[in-house]
Design a protein around this motif. Sequence first.
Motif, PDB file in Angstrom:
ATOM      1  N   THR A 102      13.223  57.726  23.539  1.00 27.21           N
ATOM      2  CA  THR A 102      12.001  58.699  24.184  1.00 27.21           C
ATOM      3  C   THR A 102      12.421  58.713  25.584  1.00 27.21           C
ATOM      4  OG1 THR A 102      10.396  57.732  22.908  1.00 27.21           O
ATOM      5  CG2 THR A 102       9.658  58.930  24.616  1.00 27.21           C
ATOM      6  N   GLN A 103      12.860  57.906  26.597  1.00 20.60           N
ATOM      7  CA  GLN A 103      13.185  58.188  28.068  1.00 20.60           C
ATOM      8  C   GLN A 103      14.164  58.949  27.944  1.00 20.60           C
ATOM      9  OE1 GLN A 103      11.383  56.957  30.286  1.00 20.60           O
ATOM     10  NE2 GLN A 103      12.378  57.769  31.950  1.00 20.60           N
ATOM     11  N   LEU A 105      15.190  61.513  25.714  1.00 23.60           N
ATOM     12  CA  LEU A 105      14.818  62.642  25.241  1.00 23.60           C
ATOM     13  C   LEU A 105      14.387  63.575  26.722  1.00 23.60           C
ATOM     14  CD1 LEU A 105      13.758  62.208  21.815  1.00 23.60           C
ATOM     15  CD2 LEU A 105      16.023  63.300  22.643  1.00 23.60           C
ATOM     16  N   LEU A 106      13.500  62.576  27.426  1.00 31.19           N
ATOM     17  CA  LEU A 106      12.554  63.058  28.476  1.00 31.19           C
ATOM     18  C   LEU A 106      13.663  63.473  29.622  1.00 31.19           C
ATOM     19  CD1 LEU A 106       9.557  60.871  28.871  1.00 31.19           C
ATOM     20  CD2 LEU A 106       9.601  63.157  27.677  1.00 31.19           C
ATOM     21  N   LEU A 107      14.607  62.582  30.031  1.00 29.14           N
ATOM     22  CA  LEU A 107      15.520  62.841  30.991  1.00 29.14           C
ATOM     23  C   LEU A 107      16.389  64.208  30.615  1.00 29.14           C
ATOM     24  CD1 LEU A 107      17.015  59.473  31.930  1.00 29.14           C
ATOM     25  CD2 LEU A 107      15.412  60.877  33.153  1.00 29.14           C
ATOM     26  N   GLN A 108      16.573  64.470  29.041  1.00 22.98           N
ATOM     27  CA  GLN A 108      17.437  65.535  28.893  1.00 22.98           C
ATOM     28  C   GLN A 108      16.805  66.887  28.847  1.00 22.98           C
ATOM     29  OE1 GLN A 108      20.688  65.657  27.736  1.00 22.98           O
ATOM     30  NE2 GLN A 108      20.805  67.951  27.788  1.00 22.98           N
ATOM     31  N   ALA A 109      15.467  66.460  28.569  1.00 21.82           N
ATOM     32  CA  ALA A 109      14.469  67.905  28.777  1.00 21.82           C
ATOM     33  C   ALA A 109      14.364  68.355  30.250  1.00 21.82           C
ATOM     34  CB  ALA A 109      13.043  67.633  28.258  1.00 21.82           C
ATOM     35  N   ASP A 110      14.326  67.352  31.158  1.00 21.63           N
ATOM     36  CA  ASP A 110      14.219  67.566  32.510  1.00 21.63           C
ATOM     37  C   ASP A 110      15.425  68.235  32.942  1.00 21.63           C
ATOM     38  OD1 ASP A 110      11.990  66.359  32.602  1.00 21.63           O
ATOM     39  OD2 ASP A 110      12.562  64.151  33.411  1.00 21.63           O
ATOM     40  N   ARG A 111      16.696  67.931  32.577  1.00 24.66           N
ATOM     41  CA  ARG A 111      17.932  68.636  32.792  1.00 24.66           C
ATOM     42  C   ARG A 111      17.768  69.933  32.348  1.00 24.66           C
ATOM     43  NH1 ARG A 111      20.364  63.907  31.072  1.00 24.66           N
ATOM     44  NH2 ARG A 111      20.558  62.377  32.646  1.00 24.66           N
ATOM     45  N   ASP A 112      17.286  70.157  31.149  1.00 22.67           N
ATOM     46  CA  ASP A 112      17.335  71.582  30.493  1.00 22.67           C
ATOM     47  C   ASP A 112      16.141  72.647  31.087  1.00 22.67           C
ATOM     48  OD1 ASP A 112      19.129  70.670  28.816  1.00 22.67           O
ATOM     49  OD2 ASP A 112      18.029  70.132  27.317  1.00 22.67           O
ATOM     50  N   ASP A 113      15.265  71.877  31.482  1.00 22.07           N
ATOM     51  CA  ASP A 113      14.205  72.702  32.235  1.00 22.07           C
ATOM     52  C   ASP A 113      13.710  71.977  33.394  1.00 22.07           C
ATOM     53  OD1 ASP A 113      12.022  74.191  32.770  1.00 22.07           O
ATOM     54  OD2 ASP A 113      10.796  74.095  30.634  1.00 22.07           O
ATOM     55  N   PRO A 114      14.268  72.324  34.798  1.00 25.35           N
ATOM     56  CA  PRO A 114      13.727  71.581  35.760  1.00 25.35           C
ATOM     57  C   PRO A 114      12.244  71.594  36.073  1.00 25.35           C
ATOM     58  CG  PRO A 114      15.889  72.971  35.997  1.00 25.35           C
ATOM     59  CD  PRO A 114      15.206  73.133  34.709  1.00 25.35           C
ATOM     60  N   ASN A 268       8.993  52.352  36.619  1.00 31.80           N
ATOM     61  CA  ASN A 268       8.590  53.532  37.531  1.00 31.80           C
ATOM     62  C   ASN A 268       9.290  53.260  39.037  1.00 31.80           C
ATOM     63  OD1 ASN A 268       7.172  54.674  35.612  1.00 31.80           O
ATOM     64  ND2 ASN A 268       5.267  54.149  36.414  1.00 31.80           N
ATOM     65  N   ARG A 269       9.293  52.033  39.394  1.00 37.21           N
ATOM     66  CA  ARG A 269      10.074  51.533  40.617  1.00 37.21           C
ATOM     67  C   ARG A 269      11.374  52.114  40.646  1.00 37.21           C
ATOM     68  NH1 ARG A 269       9.562  51.000  46.167  1.00 37.21           N
ATOM     69  NH2 ARG A 269      11.130  49.572  46.798  1.00 37.21           N
ATOM     70  N   ALA A 270      12.105  51.729  39.400  1.00 39.92           N
ATOM     71  CA  ALA A 270      13.442  52.141  39.458  1.00 39.92           C
ATOM     72  C   ALA A 270      13.711  53.698  39.479  1.00 39.92           C
ATOM     73  CB  ALA A 270      14.126  51.294  38.089  1.00 39.92           C
ATOM     74  N   LEU A 271      12.947  54.244  38.510  1.00 43.73           N
ATOM     75  CA  LEU A 271      13.168  55.669  38.628  1.00 43.73           C
ATOM     76  C   LEU A 271      12.917  56.314  39.972  1.00 43.73           C
ATOM     77  CD1 LEU A 271      11.158  56.724  35.321  1.00 43.73           C
ATOM     78  CD2 LEU A 271      13.708  56.682  35.788  1.00 43.73           C
ATOM     79  N   SER A 272      11.635  55.676  40.730  1.00 47.84           N
ATOM     80  CA  SER A 272      11.645  56.254  42.081  1.00 47.84           C
ATOM     81  C   SER A 272      12.879  56.180  43.072  1.00 47.84           C
ATOM     82  CB  SER A 272      10.229  55.642  42.622  1.00 47.84           C
ATOM     83  OG  SER A 272       9.340  55.827  41.857  1.00 47.84           O
TER      84      SER A 272
END
Length: 711
Positions: A102-103, A105-114, A268-272
């Motif tokens: 899931t994570q 896929l979300l990262l891939q979607a973020d790259r495709d649609d900023p 969340n801390r690691a992503l930030s």
Amino acid sequence: MALSLGEGGGSRLRRQLESGGFAAGEYVKQLSQQSDGDRDLQEHRQRIQALSEETAQSLKRNVYQNYRQFIETAREISYLESEMYQLSHILTEQKGIMEAVTQALLLQADRDDPALGARRAAATDPFLPLSAKEAAASEEGRQRTLTTLLEKVEGCRDLLPESPGKYLVYNGDLVEYDADHMAQIQRVHAFLMNDCLLVATALPNRRGAYRYDALYPLDGLAVVNVKDNPPMKDMFKLLMFPESRIFQAENAKIKKEWLEVLEETKRNRALSEKRRLEQEALPRPAPTPPESTNPFEAEEEEEEEEEEEPSAEEEAVDLSLEWIQELPEDLDVCIAQRDFEGAVDLLDKLNEYLGDKPVSQPVKELRAKVDERVRQLTDVLVFELSPDRSLRGGPRATRRAVSQLIRLGQSTKACELFLKNRAAAVQTAIRQLRIEGATLLYIHKLCHVFFTSLLETAREFETDFAGNNGCYSAFVVWARSSMRMFVDAFSKQVFDSKESLSTAAECVKVAKEHCKQLSEIGLDLTFIIHALLVKDIKGALQSYKDIIIEATKHRNSEEMWRRMNLMTPEALGKLREEMRSCGVGNFDQYTGDDCWVNLSYTVVAFTKQTMAFLEEALKLYFPELHMVLLESLVEIILVAVQHVDYSLRCEQDPEKKAFIRQNASFLYETVLPVVEKRFEEGVGKPAKQLQDLRNASRLMRVNPESTTSVV
């Protein structure tokens, strides 16, 4: 008919005994009244005894059958528990895989649609608000909540720096348990913030007030679920090297909430942190300077551009990779799980990645975090090699920790700790040896334990430190100190207990033979054991020499100069064998008719004792003992020679004088050449002092007026 009556009587008796209102006293009284005599009572007693044995057998069969059923049930429960544990483990792995997918896929979607990624980040990350007004309201509310809660905790105001991004995520009451004995310690209240976890203890006299206990950054915190084991349940463990703490939630639901919110907050801390590093890694446009008419500013600008070129390269280091972002946390997990190889592999991977990269500020910050983990890992490995740990398993048990320390560049420390560990192991093994009644048996065990340990340590050292030649000198020094410890135990048992010279010689021979085993690995410690034993061996030789001299003087004082009569042919044959073993091959020419020997008992006893001393001393011989052995032999021989010389000059009887000359001839022409030859064979070179003593043209002179032997 009798059998059927017996069976019927037995059934009635069983029913009567099994009845609820059975009274033993009344039954015996009634039986005594109804019986015709002793015979009836005896028969009734036999029936009761047979019924008792039958009942016991039936009970035994039932117990055995129930025991088998219990074992089968326990086995089935064990299988079921194992399957349930495997199922739980599989479900946990599936959950982790689904979350990772899931994570991704979300990262891939973020790259495709900023734009979509920005909206999602704004919804989940407090650092990316939707609007300034909403951000201000949310930030203010979170900060107010955090401030209100922390006002209840004494002593934490100075420890928590005021940060605009810090807010409270979750809090609740927990019960802390001892990690070793699982005993309840205290009730605590935990405050989970977006970057750290605060643990506070409840004040006894103030409701809702707490005192600061500990603060743990989320970067160095690992959360582990603790399997329920009634009555210990609803627990989870927090790992913060070098300590760990176990907490119990109020129920399973709250425990699940704690585990989920801790993992989510860490994620969340690691992503930030990852986004922050990405923002720092982006090149920043330089501000346009105002035009200047100064002709020297052009040169200064060129110099500044040259200086700024490496900084641009430094900013080009890509630290946004997922494995780099998760590296500190992965190192904490590896250390907590004692996966030392995995931790060192991660460090090698990082060093290889940053090997040719410039050192920028983000790299320095990452290095600082990693260096802290390296220190923690080193401390754990050092503890693994400390003598306080279990010494079982032999040298190979230390290989894992030693190899990882060497990979971390700590070869010197690894060598020192390895040798200290092995020294403690050898000392413990020697101390645990039982001191047997027979000294030689104990020395065999002592040599086997010590030299086997030394040989195993040497082979393991050669395996672990094959590429570190500088460590071999440390091993030689350690081997010398270990040999000193061995010699202390050896001497205490052999020389301090005043054992005979023959026993001491056998013990030293055993030690030398075991010492030669080390030559298999190119290590020769024979000279060390010689140097450490020379003092004790000298003392033993001189002590035994004094004993022989005193015994010879005592026999000389009682000398009657008479031929020996051995009484039986067997005794004469035994003496021939003894003299032949001493090296006297022409002893037959000194034997007479029947069982007579044409020598004095004193001279024969002196010959056997001197040759025995020489044989045992040669077993102990090494070059440092040459003069001690030679001087001891000369002193012993002089006692006999002076006694013969004195007797010749004092004796007036011609027959006895001829007998004395015959004994003197035996000493000079037979005994002394045998001593000289055997000494030369054992030592490897002739002794001039013995040659001078044998080649003397006359006997030593003493005061003719003296009537006692002179030494």
